[in-house]
Write a protein that holds these residues in place. Structure first.
Motif, PDB file in Angstrom:
ATOM      1  N   ARG A  59      -4.286   0.006  -6.402  1.00 39.74           N
ATOM      2  CA  ARG A  59      -3.364  -0.972  -6.975  1.00 39.74           C
ATOM      3  C   ARG A  59      -3.460  -2.284  -6.188  1.00 39.74           C
ATOM      4  O   ARG A  59      -3.964  -2.286  -5.070  1.00 39.74           O
ATOM      5  N   ARG A  60      -2.996  -3.375  -6.788  1.00 41.08           N
ATOM      6  CA  ARG A  60      -3.041  -4.689  -6.130  1.00 41.08           C
ATOM      7  C   ARG A  60      -2.207  -4.658  -4.849  1.00 41.08           C
ATOM      8  O   ARG A  60      -1.107  -4.088  -4.837  1.00 41.08           O
TER       9      ARG A  60
ATOM     10  N   ASP B  16       0.987 -10.139  -4.191  1.00 39.29           N
ATOM     11  CA  ASP B  16       1.324 -10.843  -5.440  1.00 39.29           C
ATOM     12  C   ASP B  16       0.408 -12.062  -5.561  1.00 39.29           C
ATOM     13  O   ASP B  16       0.054 -12.672  -4.548  1.00 39.29           O
TER      14      ASP B  16
ATOM     15  N   ARG C 203      10.443  -1.043 -10.369  1.00 36.58           N
ATOM     16  CA  ARG C 203      10.656  -1.007  -8.922  1.00 36.58           C
ATOM     17  C   ARG C 203      10.706  -2.431  -8.371  1.00 36.58           C
ATOM     18  O   ARG C 203      11.509  -2.758  -7.511  1.00 36.58           O
ATOM     19  N   LYS C 204       9.824  -3.300  -8.915  1.00 35.71           N
ATOM     20  CA  LYS C 204       9.792  -4.694  -8.453  1.00 35.71           C
ATOM     21  C   LYS C 204      11.072  -5.422  -8.837  1.00 35.71           C
ATOM     22  O   LYS C 204      11.603  -6.218  -8.077  1.00 35.71           O
TER      23      LYS C 204
ATOM     24  N   TRP D  34      -7.279  -3.601 -19.922  1.00 37.98           N
ATOM     25  CA  TRP D  34      -8.660  -3.281 -19.543  1.00 37.98           C
ATOM     26  C   TRP D  34      -8.746  -2.013 -18.703  1.00 37.98           C
ATOM     27  O   TRP D  34      -9.701  -1.258 -18.835  1.00 37.98           O
ATOM     28  N   VAL D  35      -7.738  -1.810 -17.840  1.00 39.67           N
ATOM     29  CA  VAL D  35      -7.729  -0.573 -17.022  1.00 39.67           C
ATOM     30  C   VAL D  35      -7.654   0.640 -17.951  1.00 39.67           C
ATOM     31  O   VAL D  35      -8.410   1.610 -17.808  1.00 39.67           O
TER      32      VAL D  35
ATOM     33  N   ILE E 263     -11.291 -11.926  -9.418  1.00 38.69           N
ATOM     34  CA  ILE E 263     -10.878 -13.135 -10.135  1.00 38.69           C
ATOM     35  C   ILE E 263     -11.374 -14.367  -9.381  1.00 38.69           C
ATOM     36  O   ILE E 263     -11.233 -14.444  -8.160  1.00 38.69           O
TER      37      ILE E 263
ATOM     38  N   ASP F   3       2.756   1.665 -14.865  1.00 41.12           N
ATOM     39  CA  ASP F   3       2.994   0.226 -14.882  1.00 41.12           C
ATOM     40  C   ASP F   3       4.472  -0.084 -15.045  1.00 41.12           C
ATOM     41  O   ASP F   3       5.026  -0.936 -14.349  1.00 41.12           O
TER      42      ASP F   3
ATOM     43  N   LYS G 264       0.717 -13.868  -1.955  1.00 40.57           N
ATOM     44  CA  LYS G 264       1.796 -13.585  -1.002  1.00 40.57           C
ATOM     45  C   LYS G 264       2.180 -12.105  -1.015  1.00 40.57           C
ATOM     46  O   LYS G 264       2.026 -11.407  -2.024  1.00 40.57           O
TER      47      LYS G 264
ATOM     48  N   GLU H 137      -4.918  -7.238 -17.663  1.00 43.40           N
ATOM     49  CA  GLU H 137      -5.577  -6.303 -16.726  1.00 43.40           C
ATOM     50  C   GLU H 137      -5.232  -4.852 -17.058  1.00 43.40           C
ATOM     51  O   GLU H 137      -6.104  -3.986 -17.034  1.00 43.40           O
ATOM     52  N   LEU H 138      -3.948  -4.617 -17.390  1.00 43.69           N
ATOM     53  CA  LEU H 138      -3.526  -3.248 -17.732  1.00 43.69           C
ATOM     54  C   LEU H 138      -4.316  -2.743 -18.940  1.00 43.69           C
ATOM     55  O   LEU H 138      -4.786  -1.601 -18.961  1.00 43.69           O
TER      56      LEU H 138
ATOM     57  N   VAL I 183       2.956 -15.361 -13.182  1.00 45.91           N
ATOM     58  CA  VAL I 183       2.459 -14.277 -12.329  1.00 45.91           C
ATOM     59  C   VAL I 183       1.081 -13.833 -12.829  1.00 45.91           C
ATOM     60  O   VAL I 183       0.912 -13.548 -14.022  1.00 45.91           O
ATOM     61  N   ILE I 184       0.113 -13.813 -11.919  1.00 43.18           N
ATOM     62  CA  ILE I 184      -1.232 -13.328 -12.289  1.00 43.18           C
ATOM     63  C   ILE I 184      -1.242 -11.803 -12.142  1.00 43.18           C
ATOM     64  O   ILE I 184      -1.661 -11.088 -13.027  1.00 43.18           O
ATOM     65  N   PHE I 185      -0.767 -11.332 -10.994  1.00 44.95           N
ATOM     66  CA  PHE I 185      -0.482  -9.905 -10.848  1.00 44.95           C
ATOM     67  C   PHE I 185       0.554  -9.698  -9.760  1.00 44.95           C
ATOM     68  O   PHE I 185       0.784 -10.591  -8.936  1.00 44.95           O
ATOM     69  N   ASN I 186       1.178  -8.557  -9.804  1.00 41.73           N
ATOM     70  CA  ASN I 186       2.177  -8.190  -8.806  1.00 41.73           C
ATOM     71  C   ASN I 186       1.637  -7.116  -7.872  1.00 41.73           C
ATOM     72  O   ASN I 186       0.736  -6.359  -8.271  1.00 41.73           O
ATOM     73  N   LEU I 187       2.206  -7.060  -6.682  1.00 45.56           N
ATOM     74  CA  LEU I 187       1.895  -5.966  -5.756  1.00 45.56           C
ATOM     75  C   LEU I 187       2.130  -4.630  -6.475  1.00 45.56           C
ATOM     76  O   LEU I 187       3.167  -4.451  -7.099  1.00 45.56           O
ATOM     77  N   GLY I 188       1.170  -3.729  -6.436  1.00 43.57           N
ATOM     78  CA  GLY I 188       1.348  -2.420  -7.063  1.00 43.57           C
ATOM     79  C   GLY I 188       0.806  -2.337  -8.486  1.00 43.57           C
ATOM     80  O   GLY I 188       0.694  -1.246  -9.037  1.00 43.57           O
ATOM     81  N   ASP I 189       0.467  -3.502  -9.085  1.00 39.07           N
ATOM     82  CA  ASP I 189      -0.117  -3.467 -10.443  1.00 39.07           C
ATOM     83  C   ASP I 189      -1.518  -2.853 -10.386  1.00 39.07           C
ATOM     84  O   ASP I 189      -2.174  -2.887  -9.346  1.00 39.07           O
ATOM     85  N   GLN I 190      -1.962  -2.342 -11.535  1.00 39.06           N
ATOM     86  CA  GLN I 190      -3.323  -1.805 -11.587  1.00 39.06           C
ATOM     87  C   GLN I 190      -4.302  -2.956 -11.786  1.00 39.06           C
ATOM     88  O   GLN I 190      -4.130  -3.763 -12.697  1.00 39.06           O
ATOM     89  N   GLY I 191      -5.285  -3.042 -10.916  1.00 41.89           N
ATOM     90  CA  GLY I 191      -6.251  -4.141 -10.992  1.00 41.89           C
ATOM     91  C   GLY I 191      -7.459  -3.751 -11.804  1.00 41.89           C
ATOM     92  O   GLY I 191      -7.946  -2.630 -11.709  1.00 41.89           O
ATOM     93  N   ALA I 192      -7.958  -4.723 -12.619  1.00 42.72           N
ATOM     94  CA  ALA I 192      -9.126  -4.414 -13.461  1.00 42.72           C
ATOM     95  C   ALA I 192     -10.396  -5.052 -12.936  1.00 42.72           C
ATOM     96  O   ALA I 192     -11.482  -4.701 -13.375  1.00 42.72           O
TER      97      ALA I 192
ATOM     98  N   ASN J 251       6.236   0.653 -11.826  1.00 44.86           N
ATOM     99  CA  ASN J 251       5.991  -0.374 -10.810  1.00 44.86           C
ATOM    100  C   ASN J 251       6.806  -1.625 -11.109  1.00 44.86           C
ATOM    101  O   ASN J 251       7.424  -2.205 -10.218  1.00 44.86           O
TER     102      ASN J 251
END
Lengths: 159, 357
Positions: free
Chosen positions: A102-103, A106, B354-355, B198-199, A67, B348, A77, B195-196, A55-64, B351
């Motif tokens: 947030r992202r 996914d 929840r996932k 860096w945020v 990419i 985080d 997706k 990413e977390l 997983v690179i990131f999930n829906l709802g993750d904080q994006g930095a 989230n």
């Protein structure tokens, strides 16, 4: 193995940094940004390796940040719907450069994938160095986000 | 998401991350406590880094070499420091000497003041207070504090010299290499936390930079406003009092109260005693606080730390008791950093759970 007589001798000297610079320059984000400045910025970016299905990131993750795909492919997706399959030179996640949102989907590596992370932190530090070009970059970024919004609206209208 | 990550495994991973963070925080706290004696030059260097990075960037933008830009900024800073020490320190020492000579007067004025109120309390409420006992105890305590302060200063002379040598070096290397070292350290983060991480870093560094620059400017403005105000009303040692008020302003809520008490003591020691100087000196500090709250804070530290007063006061008491004076000054940024890290990690974990649900 490349043939030293027939292969492009200029291309053979293409370091990874130059490849990353060339790929970013082909994106609308770096339109009008001189190559020297793009290379300066790319030297500060972060290269990460992802395994298949990682997983690179999930829906709802904080994006930095945004990419870029340097090698391999990435599936984007939302729940079970595949939105896109991204390959060499494609970029995604650029919303995180503009806002602390947030992202929105996914992202998963389909094969062993190398990604270049262009972080909001790097962008802000670069803007302090180059405010004029930074302004140009932000205009490109807003145009790209507007384009994405326009495409999303069209997709909704078609459905 | 891959099917191999079942909800139980996710929860276990999150729990492990949480425990690891708690352990790291605990180890950091213990380490900080153990190395608190050498923490001061590091903190001063980081403060100077936050203050002078924009100046080096300005020179770099104007085609100066990065190392040369840093050297220019540091040389200007050192010349300014030496000039300030050369010109301001003798004046400050004069004022300290004046304050020292006035200490017996302050004590006798305090005794007179307390005697009057003790008489009133005794006649109205029947409460007897032994004023001379209180003043004698206060005087002996203040003289022992003064002596121990002198011994401390002489003992710490070596530390002060080390700070003067170490700080320019540390600041130079921070300005030159901090970002490269930071990037290398951040690259150690696993993909799942990259990413977390860096945020959190972005939020913390943005707030700390804004806070450091804002608070330094705020203290300088407070010192100037109070020094001018004290001079206008004719209070003794106005420059020293303004300087102290500026430094005390680094400690929210408690600092201004101590400034008021100090100015009242100095005002009470003035001969001939004029009660109006007491009201005026309180008015100067309140006026400076109004300027601070209405103009300086909105303009300078608008997006810096947003903490509840109770959090600030509790933080000052707890961190202050652990790390002393340094802890009192660093309490606010430390709580702000803790709050950002907690909020981001909590969001985080929420989230992720929840996932996995």
């Amino acid at each position: 193995m490349s043939n030293i007589f027939w292969s492009n001798i200029f291309k053979s000297g293409d370091s990874e940094l130059q490849t990353i610079t060339r790929l970013w320059q082909q994106t609308p984000l770096f339109e009008g940004i001189p190559q020297r400045q793009t290379e300066f910025l790319c030297a500060k970016m972060h290269l990460r390796l992802f395994k298949t299905d990682e997983v690179i990131f999930n829906l709802g993750d904080q994006g930095a940040g945004a990419i870029l795909v340097l090698e391999g492919s990435v599936r984007i997706k939302a729940s079970t719907t595949e939105l896109a399959l991204l390959e060499l030179g494609d970029f995604f996640g650029e919303i995180a450069l503009a806002a602390t949102e947030r992202r929105t989907a996914d992202a998963i590596a389909v094969s062993p994938t190398r990604l270049v992370f262009f972080l909001k932190q790097d962008l802000e530090e670069w803007i302090e160095h180059e405010p004029r070009l930074g302004g140009r970059f932000l205009m490109n970024l807003s145009a790209t986000l507007a384009q994405r919004l326009y495409q999303a609206n069209e997709l909704i209208a078609q459905q | 998401m891959s099917s191999k990550h079942s909800p139980n495994i996710q929860t276990f991973k999150l729990f492990t991350i949480f425990v690891a963070i708690c352990l790291i925080s605990f180890i950091c706290l213990i380490t900080f406590y153990l190395i608190s004696s050498v923490l001061l030059p590091v903190i001063i260097s980081f403060t100077l880094y936050a203050l002078f990075e924009p100046a080096t960037l300005y020179l770099v933008r104007h085609n100066f070499n990065h190392s040369l830009s840093i050297l220019i900024v540091l040389v200007i800073l050192m010349i300014a420091s030496f000039l300030a020490i050369g010109f301001a320190l003798p004046a400050l020492f004069d004022q300290v000497a004046l304050l020292q000579s006035k200490l017996p007067q302050i004590a006798s004025q305090l005794e007179n003041f307390l005697t009057q109120y003790a008489a009133q309390l005794s006649s109205q409420f029947g409460i007897d207070i032994n004023v001379s006992e209180i003043t004698v105890s206060l005087l002996s305590q203040s003289s022992s504090v003064g002596q121990s302060a002198l011994i401390n200063v002489s003992n710490r002379l070596l530390n002060i010299i080390v700070i003067f040598i170490l700080v320019p070096f540390l600041t130079y290397f921070l300005l030159k290499d901090f970002k490269r070292v930071r990037n290398n350290l951040m690259n150690w983060l696993p993909n799942s936390s990259f990413e977390l991480g860096w945020v959190i870093y972005h939020n913390v560094s943005t707030q700390l930079n804004a806070y450091t620059r804002g608070v330094m400017l705020q203290s300088l403005i407070m010192a100037i406003v109070c020094a001018i105000g004290f001079s206008i009303i004719g209070l003794d040692i106005p420059v020293l009092l303004g300087f102290i008020t500026g430094i005390l302003n680094l400690v929210p809520y408690i600092g201004p109260v101590i400034s008021i008490i100090l100015s009242l003591l100095v005002g009470a020691a003035m001969t001939p005693f004029d009660p109006s100087i007491l009201y005026l000196s309180v008015l100067v500090i309140i006026g400076a606080q109004i300027i601070d709250n209405v103009i300086v804070i909105p303009a300078v530290i608008a997006n810096a730390v947003n903490l509840h007063p109770v959090q600030v006061i509790l933080g000052i008491i707890i961190i202050g008791s652990l790390f002393g004076t340094l802890g009192v000054i660093l309490a606010v940024p430390a709580i702000a950093v803790g709050k950002i890290v907690y909020n981001n990690l909590y969001a985080d974990i929420l989230n992720a759970s929840r996932k996995s649900a």
